[in-house]
Structures are given as structure tokens and as C-alpha cells.
Motif scaffolding. Structure first.
Motif, mmCIF file in Angstrom:
data_model
loop_
_atom_site.group_PDB
_atom_site.id
_atom_site.type_symbol
_atom_site.label_atom_id
_atom_site.label_comp_id
_atom_site.label_asym_id
_atom_site.label_seq_id
_atom_site.Cartn_x
_atom_site.Cartn_y
_atom_site.Cartn_z
ATOM 1 N N THR A 297 0.824 -1.204 0.000
ATOM 2 C CA THR A 297 0.000 0.000 0.000
ATOM 3 C C THR A 297 0.858 1.254 0.000
ATOM 4 O O THR A 297 0.353 2.347 -0.252
ATOM 5 C CB THR A 297 -0.921 0.024 1.230
ATOM 6 N N ASP B 24 2.603 -2.959 3.691
ATOM 7 C CA ASP B 24 1.328 -3.519 3.266
ATOM 8 C C ASP B 24 0.191 -2.946 4.105
ATOM 9 O O ASP B 24 0.394 -2.071 4.959
ATOM 10 C CB ASP B 24 1.359 -5.049 3.332
ATOM 11 N N ALA B 25 -1.032 -3.442 3.853
ATOM 12 C CA ALA B 25 -2.212 -2.897 4.524
ATOM 13 C C ALA B 25 -2.177 -3.124 6.021
ATOM 14 O O ALA B 25 -2.801 -2.377 6.783
ATOM 15 C CB ALA B 25 -3.480 -3.526 3.923
ATOM 16 N N HIS C 284 1.470 -3.598 -6.547
ATOM 17 C CA HIS C 284 0.943 -2.363 -5.985
ATOM 18 C C HIS C 284 -0.286 -1.951 -6.780
ATOM 19 O O HIS C 284 -0.235 -1.850 -8.010
ATOM 20 C CB HIS C 284 2.010 -1.259 -6.042
ATOM 21 N N ARG C 285 -1.403 -1.750 -6.096
ATOM 22 C CA ARG C 285 -2.659 -1.351 -6.718
ATOM 23 C C ARG C 285 -3.070 -2.310 -7.836
ATOM 24 O O ARG C 285 -3.491 -1.908 -8.919
ATOM 25 C CB ARG C 285 -2.568 0.075 -7.250
ATOM 26 N N ASP D 41 3.338 7.427 0.418
ATOM 27 C CA ASP D 41 2.238 6.518 0.736
ATOM 28 C C ASP D 41 1.152 6.515 -0.337
ATOM 29 O O ASP D 41 0.433 5.526 -0.513
ATOM 30 C CB ASP D 41 1.618 6.883 2.082
#
Length: 478
Positions: A242, A282-283, A375-376, A426
Motif C-alpha cells: 500500500t 502492506d495494509a 501495488h494497486r 504513501d
């Protein structure tokens, strides 16, 4: 070819253009699971029924395909000019580990004729110049339609045949027949080693179609060692970040490279490498270090067209500069906790030392178990050997295609391209930016802008204009 093997994912596109329409397609390719008898001709009898599944190796390819008809011969004015983009991915097949049987022996037996396939094949109109495609100067009525099918008879593995059908209605001006009605058919072949070629060497196909490699090149079909075979349901783990950030240090080894002729000075660059390590999170808030995987690069390229003209409509003349962006895409591997990347070294050139010893501070770490950085929803690309130069100047993309520099303004044009690295935070991933500035020798109003190197929804690299001037002056192909 056995009847049960079919082209998968084939989707015809809606017609584009009016009144001359162009219909492409997308999603065509080989199935991800097949038997050896469907992929190799002839197959050894005791191996013909072996199940094959898609492996982890892949290469992306794109070709610029131009359909052009002129009035009154090869030097006459353009009637219809359609710019198209042919894109596809080649991938390897490996023996599936299903059911009883001597899997290693089958894999060793297949080493002599490795199997590769084609996926995500598409043919689509691509606007090149002033956003118009197709360019239809004589307002002709007609159509250009593409389709695809699988077929054998091209070496040991199948190929995809792209067929085309062209139809032109007669053009009558003031009661005079300017151009007669015309119908034509032909085809191209897409091979699983990356080659895209005209299948029939008819005079019409060679006269009216021009193929320019963009991100393309014929590769060998390397086999996969037995221990690296992919098992059904088993894939390389992914680490979804993230937040990504690159070290603040500026990229090294960037070499400005000028191109000069009688009408233009273009200063590009080469030798750019991206960051070796990234700080990722990460999340769940876990922090790790991602390291560039120096092995298995995926070569890539894009074509950029810079176009400009006089702002004063009373002055004639335009500028078109064709540029080639070349690069190698690497994946990032996320190291286990405690490995910070401070010991990362480049592998030795001679390859005598085990490359695993050059990843992380702990030489005993099993690099093959490290997950790939995403990522995404997309695999985050690492870049090395990036160069942006006049197309074909270094033997790269654009060679053999349209003339790279055209300037009919009567004044000298200067274009400077400078790379910048955005470290990321971020909210934004680290990103390569290209700042450009252009000026005419007799124009007091220079223009400038920025482009961003990104990965699109399909995972393909592209350059994205970041401002209105960039969108007005640059077109990206590939």
C-alpha cells in the motif's frame, strides 16, 4: 491441429471511423492448458498425451502496422492511411504435475523442443497525428476488417494467422470516377517466438502494409529446468504493497546523447537505471525491503511521436520527430523481515558465483521463496538500461519504419529530454518522469512539459502525458 484446441478469448471490436471503418479484435491466444500433441507436430507417441500448463516465463511484443493507399501510384497523395497496433504476449508451457507417472523424465524429454504460446493478441486502431484515425483524405467509403485463427504447419508449434479484408467503394467527384471499387484479402502470422510477419508475399500486402517493430524481437524458446516446473494451482506468491518509497539518491550513469542533422537537434539520454531497493509497506502496516531481481529481464520499447507546427495559420510547415524509448523491466522481490538490502550487490559478469549469494545480507536465504511486489493490482516494474533517443539511431525501435525526422518549417528545432525520478510516498509509487522542452530557432515561445512512465491496466508499460502541452505534442505507440 486437433479440433478440441481453439483460439481462446477472441473478441471482435466495434468498427472505428466514418465513412471508412476499421474493425480489430482483442484477447486472442492459445489455451493455458493443452496436451503435447496439440503443441508439437509431430509429437513422440509416448509423450503425446502429456498435459501442458502455462509457465512463469513471458515476453511482451508490439508492432506498429500501417495500412496506406495512395492516389496514382507510390508517390501520390494519401487516400486512406490507417495506423494500427498489434500487441501480444508469448509464454512458455511446462509439463503439468498431475496424476502418477515419471514427471522428471517427461520434462527432460521435452527439453529438446520447448513449447511456447501466444496470449492477449489484439489488433486495434491507433491514432498517430492530430488524434485522427483513420486518416481519410478523399472521404472514401469502405472497410478494413481483421480476424484471427489458430493453425499448424509453421515449424513444430502452432501460429496465429491474422487475416484482413479490405473493401473500397468507388469514389466519384463531379461525375468523374476518381478511384474504382477495390477488394483485397491477405494475412499475417504471429509466432510464439515473437515474430510478426506477412504470411503471403503478395504485391498488394507488401505495397500497402508497413510493419515497424516497437517492443518486439524474435527470442528463443528456452526450456524450463525440471525442478522449476509449475504445478497446477501453484503460483509465485505476491506481496501487495500500500506504500512504496525509493531512496532519495539520484539515478547514476545517465548519459545525455545528442542527435543532430540539418534541421533538428534532439538531446536524449541512455544508461538510466532505477532504484535497486524500495521501502514497502502492506495494509497491515508491515514494513519490508523490496530488491530488484537482476535476472530474467523483460526487454521493452515504445515509440513516441513529437509533432508541432506554427501557431500562426498563415505560416506553413510542420515538425514530426519519431523517438524510441528502450528499457528492460525487472520484478522486485520482497525480502523477509530483517533483510534490509544493504548488502545488495550486482551479480558477477562472468556468472561463476551463485547469483543467490547476491540477494540480501543472508546468502542462505531462499530467493525463490520471496514474493513478487505488487501495488494497486499491478506488478510494480523495476527499470534498467533505459534510453530515449531518435528512433533507429541506436538500432532500436523505429528502424526500417517511417523517416524519424521531418521538418518542413524552414527553422531549426531543438528538443531536450531529461529523466527525473520521483521517489514516491504513501499515495504515489516511485515513478520515472521525462521532462521535455522544445523551441524553434525563429520562435520566441518555447514549450515544455512532462511524461510519466507507468503500467496500464493490462500490465503493459506506457508513457503518460501529465499536462496539456504534452498531450498536444506527443503520441505514444506501444
Amino acid at each position: 491441429m486437433p479440433s478440441r484446441m481453439r483460439l481462446v478469448g477472441y473478441r471482435p471490436d466495434q468498427p472505428v471511423g466514418d465513412p471508412f471503418t476499421v474493425t480489430g479484435f482483442s484477447g486472442a491466444g492459445f489455451p493455458e492448458q493443452a496436451t503435447l500433441r496439440e503443441l508439437v507436430t509431430p509429437a513422440q507417441p509416448y509423450l503425446a498425451g502429456a498435459g501442458m500448463v502455462r509457465g512463469d516465463q513471458q515476453r511482451q511484443h508490439s508492432y506498429w502496422l500501417r495500412y496506406l493507399r495512395r492516389l496514382g501510384g507510390p508517390t501520390g497523395p494519401k487516400r486512406v492511411c490507417v495506423d494500427l497496433l498489434v500487441r501480444f504476449t508469448t509464454f512458455d508451457y511446462v509439463v503439468a504435475d498431475i496424476g502418477p507417472g515419471p514427471l522428471p523424465s517427461r520434462q527432460h524429454a521435452l527439453a529438446g523442443f520447448p513449447c511456447w504460446g501466444v496470449a492477449d493478441l489484439s489488433v486495434s486502431p491507433h491514432a498517430v497525428g492530430a488524434g485522427r484515425n483513420p486518416f481519410n483524405k478523399f472521404n472514401e467509403v469502405g472497410s478494413l476488417v481483421f480476424d484471427a485463427r489458430l493453425e499448424t504447419g509453421h515449424g513444430t508449434v502452432p501460429a496465429v494467422r491474422i487475416g484482413y479484408r479490405v473493401h473500397h467503394e468507388p469514389t466519384v467527384v463531379d461525375g468523374v470516377l476518381l478511384t474504382p471499387a477495390h477488394d483485397e484479402v491477405g494475412s499475417f502470422l504471429v509466432h510464439s517466438d515473437g515474430l510478426f510477419e506477412a504470411a503471403d508475399q503478395s504485391l498488394a500486402t507488401r505495397t500497402h502494409f508497413l510493419v515497424t517493430p516497437v517492443n518486439a524481437g524474435v527470442h528463443d524458446r528456452p526450456w524450463v529446468p525440471p525442478h522449476a516446473a509449475r504445478r497446477p494451482g501453484g503460483t509465485r506468491p505476491a506481496w501487495h504493497a500500500t506504500g512504496l518509497a525509493a531512496p532519495p539518491a539520484a539515478p547514476a550513469e545517465v548519459r545525455p546523447t545528442p542527435y543532430t542533422d540539418d534541421t533538428a537537434v534532439v538531446t536524449g539520454f541512455q544508461g538510466l537505471d532505477g532504484p535497486e531497493t524500495l521501502a514497502v509497506r502492506d495494509a497491515a502496516g508491515r514494513a519490508r525491503t523490496a530488491m530488484l531481481d537482476a535476472v530474467a529481464p523483460e526487454p521493452g520499447a515504445l515509440l513516441l511521436t513529437y509533432q508541432a507546427g506554427y501557431a500562426d495559420p498563415g505560416r506553413a510547415g510542420t515538425v514530426r520527430l519519431l523517438l524510441g524509448l528502450r528499457f528492460a523491466v525487472h520484478r522486485y522481490l520482497v525480502a523477509p523481515a530483517g533483510v534490509d538490502g544493504s548488502g545488495v550487490e550486482r551479480p558477477p559478469e562472468d556468472g561463476d558465483v551463485d547469483i543467490d549469494a547476491y540477494y540480501g545480507d543472508d546468502p542462505t536465504t531462499n530467493r525463490e521463496a520471496w514474493p513478487v511486489l505488487w501495488h494497486r493490482g499491478r506488478r510494480h516494474p523495476g527499470l534498467r538500461q533505459v534510453a530515449l533517443l531518435v528512433a533507429g539511431a541506436d538500432g532500436g525501435p523505429g528502424g526500417g519504419g517511417p523517416e524519424p525526422v521531418r521538418n518542413s518549417t524552414g527553422s531549426r528545432i531543438r528538443l531536450a529530454l531529461t529523466p527525473e525520478w520521483e521517489p514516491g510516498d504513501d499515495d504515489h509509487a516511485p515513478e520515472l518522469r521525462v521532462r521535455w522542452a522544445a523551441s524553434h530557432s525563429d520562435d520566441s515561445s518555447p514549450v515544455e512539459g512532462r511524461l510519466a512512465f507507468r503500467v496500464d491496466e493490462a500490465g503493459r508499460p506506457t508513457l503518460t502525458p501529465l499536462d496539456e502541452e504534452s498531450r498536444r505534442h506527443f503520441t505514444v505507440t506501444g
